[in-house]
Motif scaffolding. Sequence first.
Motif, mmCIF file in Angstrom:
data_model
loop_
_atom_site.group_PDB
_atom_site.id
_atom_site.type_symbol
_atom_site.label_atom_id
_atom_site.label_comp_id
_atom_site.label_asym_id
_atom_site.label_seq_id
_atom_site.Cartn_x
_atom_site.Cartn_y
_atom_site.Cartn_z
ATOM 1 N N ARG A 206 0.847 -1.198 0.000
ATOM 2 C CA ARG A 206 0.000 0.000 0.000
ATOM 3 C C ARG A 206 0.883 1.249 0.000
ATOM 4 O O ARG A 206 2.009 1.231 0.503
ATOM 5 N N ALA A 207 0.342 2.305 -0.518
ATOM 6 C CA ALA A 207 1.120 3.546 -0.638
ATOM 7 C C ALA A 207 1.572 4.074 0.714
ATOM 8 O O ALA A 207 2.605 4.749 0.816
ATOM 9 N N ASP A 208 0.821 3.756 1.788
ATOM 10 C CA ASP A 208 1.183 4.274 3.111
ATOM 11 C C ASP A 208 2.039 3.296 3.916
ATOM 12 O O ASP A 208 2.260 3.487 5.120
ATOM 13 N N ALA A 209 2.536 2.240 3.281
ATOM 14 C CA ALA A 209 3.376 1.260 3.991
ATOM 15 C C ALA A 209 4.653 1.935 4.489
ATOM 16 O O ALA A 209 5.208 2.809 3.820
ATOM 17 N N TYR B 58 0.899 -12.370 2.206
ATOM 18 C CA TYR B 58 1.026 -11.806 0.863
ATOM 19 C C TYR B 58 0.115 -12.543 -0.110
ATOM 20 O O TYR B 58 -0.112 -13.745 0.012
ATOM 21 N N GLY B 59 -0.414 -11.795 -1.082
ATOM 22 C CA GLY B 59 -1.353 -12.352 -2.041
ATOM 23 C C GLY B 59 -0.743 -12.510 -3.426
ATOM 24 O O GLY B 59 0.075 -11.696 -3.853
ATOM 25 N N THR B 60 -1.146 -13.574 -4.113
ATOM 26 C CA THR B 60 -0.722 -13.823 -5.494
ATOM 27 C C THR B 60 -1.928 -14.267 -6.305
ATOM 28 O O THR B 60 -3.026 -14.454 -5.779
ATOM 29 N N TRP B 61 -1.694 -14.504 -7.611
ATOM 30 C CA TRP B 61 -2.778 -14.961 -8.482
ATOM 31 C C TRP B 61 -2.785 -16.475 -8.648
ATOM 32 O O TRP B 61 -3.229 -17.001 -9.649
ATOM 33 N N GLY B 62 -2.285 -17.206 -7.631
ATOM 34 C CA GLY B 62 -2.452 -18.657 -7.673
ATOM 35 C C GLY B 62 -1.283 -19.437 -7.115
ATOM 36 O O GLY B 62 -0.138 -18.990 -7.119
ATOM 37 N N ASN B 63 -1.579 -20.638 -6.610
ATOM 38 C CA ASN B 63 -0.543 -21.567 -6.166
ATOM 39 C C ASN B 63 0.371 -21.927 -7.325
ATOM 40 O O ASN B 63 -0.088 -22.250 -8.420
ATOM 41 N N ASP C 17 -7.984 -6.929 -1.318
ATOM 42 C CA ASP C 17 -7.716 -7.252 0.089
ATOM 43 C C ASP C 17 -6.490 -6.512 0.606
ATOM 44 O O ASP C 17 -6.407 -6.174 1.796
ATOM 45 N N LEU C 18 -5.531 -6.254 -0.253
ATOM 46 C CA LEU C 18 -4.369 -5.462 0.145
ATOM 47 C C LEU C 18 -4.808 -4.060 0.546
ATOM 48 O O LEU C 18 -4.453 -3.564 1.622
ATOM 49 N N PHE C 19 -5.613 -3.418 -0.298
ATOM 50 C CA PHE C 19 -6.080 -2.065 0.010
ATOM 51 C C PHE C 19 -7.024 -2.047 1.200
ATOM 52 O O PHE C 19 -7.100 -1.049 1.914
ATOM 53 N N GLY C 20 -7.732 -3.172 1.393
ATOM 54 C CA GLY C 20 -8.656 -3.250 2.526
ATOM 55 C C GLY C 20 -7.994 -3.614 3.830
ATOM 56 O O GLY C 20 -8.654 -3.651 4.878
ATOM 57 N N PHE D 39 1.157 -7.374 2.059
ATOM 58 C CA PHE D 39 1.742 -6.976 0.779
ATOM 59 C C PHE D 39 1.265 -7.956 -0.288
ATOM 60 O O PHE D 39 0.516 -8.894 0.011
ATOM 61 N N ALA D 40 1.669 -7.735 -1.512
ATOM 62 C CA ALA D 40 1.187 -8.582 -2.602
ATOM 63 C C ALA D 40 2.167 -8.527 -3.767
ATOM 64 O O ALA D 40 3.199 -7.830 -3.712
#
Length: 335
Positions: free
Chosen positions: A144-147, A167-172, A205-208, A213-214
């Motif tokens: 996020r920009a405020d990290a 941390y989030g990704t687009w898949g295993n 979910d990152l912004f929320g 991180f992601a």
Amino acid sequence: MTKNAGLRVRRRTMLALGAALALPGGAAWAQQPQAGTAFPSRVIRIVPFGTAGGPIDAIARVYADRLQQRWGQSIIVDAKPGASGIIAADAVAKAAPDGHTVMVTLPLTHINNAILQPKLPYDPVKDFEPISQLALGGPMLVARADAPYSNLQEFVAFARQKKNLTYGTWGNGSAAHLMGELLKRQTGVALIHVPYKAEAAAHNDLFGGQLDFAWANPATARAQVQGGRMKVLGIASSARVSALPDVKTFAEQGFAGFDLDSWIGVYAPAKTPAPVLQKWNEALREITKMPEVREKLASFGFEPLGNTAAQFKASYAADYPRVAELIKAAGVTLD
């Protein structure tokens, strides 16, 4: 034989031939006297990796527009998301091998899945014909920009204090997953992987605040940076990208092993006729050379390539053992 008898024989022969051609096998034989000469003869379907509206879907549409202009045939882009690209790849593998169905994808479907998945409904080598790699790129580590950190060193120092960052990704098994686990192994920080079906869902979910991180494709990162919602800590590739030229690579920041470039590749089903594959390759390579297409690829964070099928095969053969080694080093499993 009388003249009338001869006419009757010829008439029966013509009727029998007409009946044979009316059968499915006869019709196919009649319509395709030479493999590949009739292509394209109907609507073409391009199946992109990921969800509709995602980066690969958007790039597929750029090519679809120009292919439609070139060939004068309708082209639909038919996204089939889910299961780390397995659903889409399986659909293309089982499509008719006539060039009217192709896949635009990332290494995940043909390398990572083959290494990580014990049973795939398709064989990534035997069930496909490689056509061309359109471009090269790599995932970006974002926050996020405020990290309270702005580069990899600051991030690692923060992660060691906080522990168990998600941390989030687009898949295993995706490139982002591999890079996240390799970062975890190299630094010793505690990181928890959270896979999503789509990149956008992870970023929501990152912004929320549900993720710490992601990872992001350069195109997505660029848009979110410009929107003031995201900052980029580094890119996991061999070189910087023109979409965000100020973002340093992991190697430039002292982290080795993150230089395995991702690519966008186009595949057809196995046994597609060679003339059809050649027609596809020539068209894709010429389109990739167009200035506006190169600019579009760059805006998505990919560096234009457009190689031959032989070069694609050689690249695949070189990438496979490197990815296998990286998966082992990172300790990635799908359990």
